[in-house]
Scaffold this active site. Structure first.
Site, mmCIF file in Angstrom:
data_model
loop_
_atom_site.group_PDB
_atom_site.id
_atom_site.type_symbol
_atom_site.label_atom_id
_atom_site.label_comp_id
_atom_site.label_asym_id
_atom_site.label_seq_id
_atom_site.Cartn_x
_atom_site.Cartn_y
_atom_site.Cartn_z
ATOM 1 N N HIS A 168 -20.281 8.530 4.719
ATOM 2 C CA HIS A 168 -20.014 9.326 5.903
ATOM 3 C C HIS A 168 -21.243 10.152 6.281
ATOM 4 O O HIS A 168 -21.934 10.700 5.413
ATOM 5 C CB HIS A 168 -18.859 10.290 5.662
ATOM 6 C CG HIS A 168 -17.568 9.598 5.338
ATOM 7 N ND1 HIS A 168 -16.397 10.294 5.117
ATOM 8 C CD2 HIS A 168 -17.243 8.283 5.204
ATOM 9 C CE1 HIS A 168 -15.420 9.439 4.870
ATOM 10 N NE2 HIS A 168 -15.919 8.214 4.907
ATOM 11 N N TYR B 107 -12.869 14.668 12.503
ATOM 12 C CA TYR B 107 -11.976 13.934 13.395
ATOM 13 C C TYR B 107 -11.686 14.730 14.663
ATOM 14 O O TYR B 107 -11.227 15.872 14.599
ATOM 15 C CB TYR B 107 -10.680 13.578 12.674
ATOM 16 C CG TYR B 107 -10.910 12.835 11.387
ATOM 17 C CD1 TYR B 107 -11.772 11.734 11.344
ATOM 18 C CD2 TYR B 107 -10.303 13.226 10.200
ATOM 19 C CE1 TYR B 107 -12.006 11.049 10.166
ATOM 20 C CE2 TYR B 107 -10.531 12.543 9.017
ATOM 21 C CZ TYR B 107 -11.375 11.462 9.009
ATOM 22 O OH TYR B 107 -11.613 10.786 7.841
ATOM 23 N N ASP C 41 -14.836 6.494 13.567
ATOM 24 C CA ASP C 41 -13.407 6.543 13.277
ATOM 25 C C ASP C 41 -12.690 7.424 14.300
ATOM 26 O O ASP C 41 -12.866 8.642 14.302
ATOM 27 C CB ASP C 41 -13.195 7.090 11.861
ATOM 28 C CG ASP C 41 -11.756 6.972 11.386
ATOM 29 O OD1 ASP C 41 -10.902 6.519 12.170
ATOM 30 O OD2 ASP C 41 -11.487 7.346 10.220
ATOM 31 N N HIS D 141 -9.521 7.716 14.251
ATOM 32 C CA HIS D 141 -8.510 8.311 13.368
ATOM 33 C C HIS D 141 -7.203 8.561 14.107
ATOM 34 O O HIS D 141 -6.556 9.585 13.904
ATOM 35 C CB HIS D 141 -9.036 9.596 12.722
ATOM 36 C CG HIS D 141 -8.609 9.748 11.284
ATOM 37 N ND1 HIS D 141 -7.516 10.484 10.911
ATOM 38 C CD2 HIS D 141 -9.135 9.253 10.140
ATOM 39 C CE1 HIS D 141 -7.380 10.443 9.592
ATOM 40 N NE2 HIS D 141 -8.356 9.696 9.098
ATOM 41 N N GLU E 225 -12.922 2.279 14.156
ATOM 42 C CA GLU E 225 -11.809 2.364 13.212
ATOM 43 C C GLU E 225 -10.600 3.093 13.799
ATOM 44 O O GLU E 225 -10.742 4.083 14.526
ATOM 45 C CB GLU E 225 -12.279 3.085 11.945
ATOM 46 C CG GLU E 225 -11.234 3.172 10.855
ATOM 47 C CD GLU E 225 -11.747 3.881 9.614
ATOM 48 O OE1 GLU E 225 -10.897 4.249 8.779
ATOM 49 O OE2 GLU E 225 -12.974 4.060 9.480
ATOM 50 N N GLU F 193 -5.575 1.846 7.019
ATOM 51 C CA GLU F 193 -5.470 2.774 5.900
ATOM 52 C C GLU F 193 -4.075 3.385 5.772
ATOM 53 O O GLU F 193 -3.709 3.886 4.707
ATOM 54 C CB GLU F 193 -6.530 3.873 5.978
ATOM 55 C CG GLU F 193 -6.351 4.879 7.085
ATOM 56 C CD GLU F 193 -7.508 5.878 7.144
ATOM 57 O OE1 GLU F 193 -7.256 7.061 6.921
ATOM 58 O OE2 GLU F 193 -8.645 5.455 7.398
ATOM 59 N N ARG G 96 -8.341 -2.435 6.609
ATOM 60 C CA ARG G 96 -8.776 -1.194 5.968
ATOM 61 C C ARG G 96 -7.729 -0.634 5.010
ATOM 62 O O ARG G 96 -7.603 0.572 4.841
ATOM 63 C CB ARG G 96 -9.039 -0.161 7.065
ATOM 64 C CG ARG G 96 -10.340 -0.351 7.804
ATOM 65 C CD ARG G 96 -11.484 0.306 7.096
ATOM 66 N NE ARG G 96 -11.321 1.749 7.063
ATOM 67 C CZ ARG G 96 -11.806 2.541 6.106
ATOM 68 N NH1 ARG G 96 -12.449 2.026 5.080
ATOM 69 N NH2 ARG G 96 -11.634 3.846 6.148
ATOM 70 N N ASP H 27 -9.726 11.103 -1.608
ATOM 71 C CA ASP H 27 -8.412 11.164 -2.235
ATOM 72 C C ASP H 27 -8.028 9.816 -2.843
ATOM 73 O O ASP H 27 -6.986 9.233 -2.560
ATOM 74 C CB ASP H 27 -7.342 11.656 -1.260
ATOM 75 C CG ASP H 27 -7.313 10.904 0.055
ATOM 76 O OD1 ASP H 27 -8.385 10.462 0.510
ATOM 77 O OD2 ASP H 27 -6.234 10.772 0.649
ATOM 78 N N GLU I 231 -16.212 1.512 1.995
ATOM 79 C CA GLU I 231 -16.399 2.956 2.183
ATOM 80 C C GLU I 231 -16.677 3.590 0.830
ATOM 81 O O GLU I 231 -16.010 3.292 -0.163
ATOM 82 C CB GLU I 231 -15.126 3.545 2.794
ATOM 83 C CG GLU I 231 -15.190 5.052 3.026
ATOM 84 C CD GLU I 231 -13.908 5.584 3.658
ATOM 85 O OE1 GLU I 231 -13.949 6.680 4.216
ATOM 86 O OE2 GLU I 231 -12.859 4.883 3.594
#
Length: 417
Positions: free
Chosen positions: A127, A158, A223, A225, A249, A275, A296, A329, A352
């Site tokens: 990132h 984001y 992203d 998001h 993304e 994700e 993803r 996480d 990633e």
């Protein structure tokens, strides 16, 4: 032939990087033979812990750990209701631990059990961020110096909102500066506020600035998001096409995936999504109809290595590449699972990568070697990562509700984070 049995299933929740991580350890009847798995659903870590301890542990005791496929399938249906993120993460911790055990029994790394290496190293992206476009470019240049050839670029995290929640990326992130924002009403309720229009304009300006300053010899990822309306995401995908992204993304949330067909018809910007997926029906038709370019999925959220390898094969058939979720996480055990799949599947796209701090390395010794934008797996048996219980106890879980997920538009409306 050895008669292996599962003797015990232990669950640990620890936060060495200020993010709650869930670790499963399965012990066998052979002295010193155990397996480790990642069951991290950090926002509901204690729920996952109880799901394993109160339901799955008794289901597993006495079973042969070698029968991974049967254990996964029978455990998945044992509660009848299935494919939710809590039980999938619980299953993942068990599944990864069983693959770890199988590798140790065979004295082989897991990737060898998955068919061996399809490549010599795993390409990573990290990132890059900042509160201004100048700061983002500075971070990208640093990433290039470190050897990365792919970067994700965001301006103020984001939606440009920044974050004070260190449970997201282990550090605070300043909001984007200079965005033209609409005025909010009085008496603001709690949340992470952002302005959709300001964010959308800033993305185009940011990517234009990056290409001007850094050039074309770096692969860019951005992203969304899921933070904007579907039609705004389509408009943005069309506007950024000229910047030749590696992928865009999460343009849509799982609830609005039917918009992908419209997006696909209007732009050639590559799309990555997944994700938040937890059910096979989330990804099945998207891959078959070739509406996405990269899958993803968060491996623990779909149930571990066993379903992930099947997902990768489905993607291979239809020309969709992998780009497994790899945020903060996820424990280093989960990171290792990602990489063992990455190095073995033929349709790998990118991985990633979130750098690890010293505390993480003390709790989870072992793991890959990171060098100049690539991850290199060792030939250690199993997943190649260990777990130090004593070190983990020094980092108790936070068990606090997240703040960054409380995303709100300028007028206070709660939206998907």
């Amino acid at each position: 032939m050895n008669n292996y049995k599962i003797l015990d299933v232990e669950v640990f929740v620890t936060a060495p990087n200020n993010i709650d991580l869930v670790v499963v350890r399965i012990k066998t009847n052979k002295t010193g033979l155990y397996g480790l798995g990642c069951a991290t659903f950090t926002q509901r870590a204690i729920a996952v812990k109880h799901a394993i301890e109160d339901y799955l542990k008794s289901f597993l005791i006495g079973k042969d750990p070698s029968n991974i496929e049967d254990i996964w399938n029978s455990a998945n249906v044992s509660g009848y209701w299935r494919n939710g993120p809590i039980m999938n993460n619980a299953l993942s911790g068990i599944d990864m631990a069983l693959w770890d055990i199988k590798g140790k029994i065979a004295d082989l790394p897991v990737y060898e059990l998955l068919g061996g290496k399809s490549r010599d190293g795993v390409a990573l992206y990290r990132h890059t961020d900042g509160s201004s476009k100048e700061e983002v470019v500075e971070d990208i240049r640093q990433a290039i110096k470190e050897g990365y050839q792919h970067v994700r670029c965001q301006l103020g995290m984001y939606g440009g909102a920044g974050t004070e929640d260190t449970g997201l990326i282990s550090k605070k992130m300043e909001a984007a500066k200079g965005l033209v924002k609409k005025r909010s009403p009085d008496n603001l309720r709690e949340g992470q506020y952002f302005d959709t229009d300001g964010y959308l304009k800033s993305v185009v300006e940011l990517l234009s600035y990056i290409r001007t300053e850094v050039g074309e010899n770096i692969e860019l990822i951005h992203d969304i998001h899921e933070r904007v309306s579907p039609i705004d995401a389509i408009k943005l995908a069309k506007k950024v096409e000229k910047f030749n992204l590696f992928y865009l993304e999460d343009p849509f949330p799982p609830e609005n995936l039917e918009w992908l067909k419209m997006l696909r018809e209007q732009t050639s910007t590559p799309i990555a999504i997944g994700e938040l997926f937890s059910h096979p029906n989330d990804w099945k038709q998207l891959i078959i109809s070739q509406q996405i370019d990269f899958i993803r999925a968060h491996i623990s959220a779909i149930g571990g290595i066993t379903p992930a390898r099947k997902l990768a094969v489905l993607g291979e058939i239809f020309g969709v590449r992998t780009a497994w979720h790899g945020p903060g996480d996820i424990s280093p055990i989960g990171v290792a699972a990602n990489l063992h799949l990455d190095i073995s599947v033929s349709n790998f796209g990118i991985q990633e990568w979130t750098p690890m701090n010293q505390q993480l390395r003390e709790v989870f010794p072992g793991g890959p070697i990171i060098k100049e934008g690539y991850a290199y797996l060792t030939d250690a048996p199993g997943l190649g990562v260990d777990f130090c219980e004593k070190a983990a106890l020094a980092h108790p879980p936070r068990n606090e509700p997240p703040e960054w997920t409380l995303a709100r538009t300028y007028d206070g409306t709660s939206v998907k984070p």
